[in-house]
Design an enzyme around this catalytic site. Structure first.
Site, PDB file in Angstrom:
ATOM      1  N   GLN A  19       0.847  -1.193   0.000  1.00 35.68           N
ATOM      2  CA  GLN A  19       0.000   0.000   0.000  1.00 35.68           C
ATOM      3  C   GLN A  19       0.883   1.243   0.000  1.00 35.68           C
ATOM      4  O   GLN A  19       1.851   1.323   0.750  1.00 35.68           O
ATOM      5  CB  GLN A  19      -0.870   0.002   1.258  1.00 35.68           C
ATOM      6  N   ARG A  73       0.654   5.772  -0.475  1.00 38.22           N
ATOM      7  CA  ARG A  73       0.088   7.057  -0.875  1.00 38.22           C
ATOM      8  C   ARG A  73       1.228   8.035  -1.140  1.00 38.22           C
ATOM      9  O   ARG A  73       0.996   9.222  -1.357  1.00 38.22           O
ATOM     10  CB  ARG A  73      -0.835   7.607   0.224  1.00 38.22           C
ATOM     11  N   ASN A  74       2.462   7.537  -1.094  1.00 34.72           N
ATOM     12  CA  ASN A  74       3.658   8.358  -1.279  1.00 34.72           C
ATOM     13  C   ASN A  74       4.550   7.745  -2.347  1.00 34.72           C
ATOM     14  O   ASN A  74       4.415   6.566  -2.682  1.00 34.72           O
ATOM     15  CB  ASN A  74       4.457   8.443   0.031  1.00 34.72           C
ATOM     16  N   GLY A 126       3.575  -1.851   7.646  1.00 39.24           N
ATOM     17  CA  GLY A 126       4.808  -1.333   8.226  1.00 39.24           C
ATOM     18  C   GLY A 126       4.558  -0.325   9.323  1.00 39.24           C
ATOM     19  O   GLY A 126       3.472  -0.253   9.901  1.00 39.24           O
ATOM     20  N   ASP A 137       3.629   2.869  11.211  1.00 43.30           N
ATOM     21  CA  ASP A 137       2.650   3.946  11.076  1.00 43.30           C
ATOM     22  C   ASP A 137       1.820   3.816   9.797  1.00 43.30           C
ATOM     23  O   ASP A 137       1.563   4.794   9.105  1.00 43.30           O
ATOM     24  CB  ASP A 137       3.335   5.317  11.124  1.00 43.30           C
ATOM     25  N   HIS A 138       1.395   2.608   9.511  1.00 40.98           N
ATOM     26  CA  HIS A 138       0.597   2.338   8.316  1.00 40.98           C
ATOM     27  C   HIS A 138      -0.719   3.130   8.377  1.00 40.98           C
ATOM     28  O   HIS A 138      -1.465   3.040   9.343  1.00 40.98           O
ATOM     29  CB  HIS A 138       0.300   0.830   8.263  1.00 40.98           C
ATOM     30  N   ALA A 139      -0.968   3.907   7.333  1.00 37.59           N
ATOM     31  CA  ALA A 139      -2.201   4.703   7.198  1.00 37.59           C
ATOM     32  C   ALA A 139      -2.365   5.744   8.299  1.00 37.59           C
ATOM     33  O   ALA A 139      -3.464   6.237   8.537  1.00 37.59           O
ATOM     34  CB  ALA A 139      -3.442   3.801   7.147  1.00 37.59           C
TER      35      ALA A 139
END
Length: 394
Positions: free
Chosen positions: A199, A201-202, A295, A297-299
């Protein structure tokens, strides 16, 4: 290949039959309509694409409150985050049994779906406060997910939907946006039975690249699905187009052929930390993945969650029989100066902080803005070049 969540086969809500699609679109123009929130439109896309299998539409207040408290709907389906159509004004649809849902994110607000209304409920202040705290583990309005959720309204419009399109995702991200069913089909074409999902977003730096390779080797999977969020983010996050270009360049240069699929999904980021991590697992199972990398601090966002809360929720709140997908629990990864490679910090207890190449997000953004590439141990030069161009063009 792994089964979808909650059913033997995937049941996307997109109306694929051409004749039925045309008839539904024609009907939609004659129905009372409302313009959805961006969050509800994203839910429609995820329902239409099969990611939210086996849901048939938007949840009721009773289901939402049950999911908040127990992570199950009232009929017992395991689900971590309510899937809602919440509005602040229901006057245009009062008394209607069937309505058209309009897309706020596309010019002209075209119809994205048709909904059968089974009921319209209203959250009380206390219910909304409790539910917010359960989903986000905080009621702090400084949390971007809390602010968005509490600003949607109070009226819960529930019932099944039929989806007509995938909003702007299919047109703006034609190369990347994929449905859960099409991902499963490509896995089958590639001969992949076991797949690891990543996953993001970066953009992906060296640590993310190596983490994917570590997970692939550790699980014995056939390939990696790099699955990026394409929807709305908080201010300051890197746009999906830039992120997409950077990830594709990294994969082209640094991964062996036929080990990675790069795809994206149409959803707005919740920043709900642990609960969102479980949602990520649900819809990666629906896409055919056997493992999800979770991993540090996921989300998450800011300091609202502990660094590994998104892993412990699977141990503490997710029953053994709830999901078939497995979690690859990862530690913080970084380049070791001692060993000359990227490692998980838990695997090198003899290291101190000074033995790693560590840069904060702020430091990296400042370097890129100055046209200065981060160290090659941190970011691949080809990726850094794409990001430098973006930051210098702002």
């Amino acid at each position: 290949m792994i089964k979808p969540h909650g059913s033997d086969t995937l049941n996307p809500l997109f109306v694929a039959d051409e004749t039925a699609h045309g008839q539904l679109l024609q009907e939609a123009h004659e129905l009372p309509s409302i313009t959805l929130s961006s969050a509800a439109a994203a839910n429609a896309v995820m329902l239409g694409a099969g990611y939210f299998n086996p849901l048939t539409g938007y949840m009721s207040k009773a289901d939402a409150l049950s999911v908040g408290e127990h992570m199950r709907t009232t009929d017992g389906l395991f689900w971590p985050v309510p899937v809602l159509n919440v509005a602040d004004d229901i006057e245009p649809i009062k008394g209607a049994a069937r309505i058209a849902l309009r897309d706020p994110n596309v010019e002209g607000e075209p119809v994205i779906a048709v909904q059968d209304i089974e009921g319209i409920d209203e959250f009380s202040d206390a219910e909304l406060e409790t539910l917010t705290g359960q989903i986000f583990a905080t009621n702090d309005p400084a949390h971007p997910g809390v602010a968005t959720f509490n600003g949607l309204g109070r009226y819960v419009i529930h019932g099944p939907i039929q989806v007509l399109n995938f909003s702007y995702f299919e047109t703006e991200f034609h190369e990347t946006f994929r449905t859960a069913g099409s991902i499963r089909e490509e896995f089958a074409e590639r001969g992949w039975d076991k797949v690891v999902a990543f996953q993001t977003r970066n953009p992906m730096h060296r640590a993310h690249e190596e983490l994917c390779k570590m997970a692939l080797e550790a699980t014995g999977a056939d390939g990696i699905l790099i699955h990026m969020l394409l929807g709305k983010l908080k201010p300051g996050d890197i746009p999906a187009g830039v992120r997409n270009a950077a990830i594709r360049k990294m994969v082209d240069v640094y991964f062996p052929p036929n080990t990675v699929m790069i795809t994206g999904y149409g959803f707005d980021m919740l920043y709900a930390g642990p609960r969102e991590a479980v949602l990520h697992a649900v819809f990666r199972q629906n896409a055919g993945c056997s493992y999800l990398i979770v991993g540090r601090d996921h989300a998450g966002v800011g300091d609202f969650y502990g660094p590994f809360d998104a892993q412990t929720i699977f141990e503490e709140r997710v029953p053994d029989d709830a999901l078939e997908i497995e979690i690859f629990a990862a530690d913080h990864t970084a380049f070791s100066k001692k060993l000359g490679k990227v490692v998980m910090m838990r695997d090198v207890p003899d290291h101190t902080k000074d033995d790693f190449v560590l840069l904060s997000g702020t430091a990296v953004r400042e370097m890129l803005g100055r046209g200065e590439a981060p160290p090659a141990e941190f970011s691949r030069p080809e990726v850094a070049e794409i990001l430098m161009d973006y930051y210098q063009s702002k």
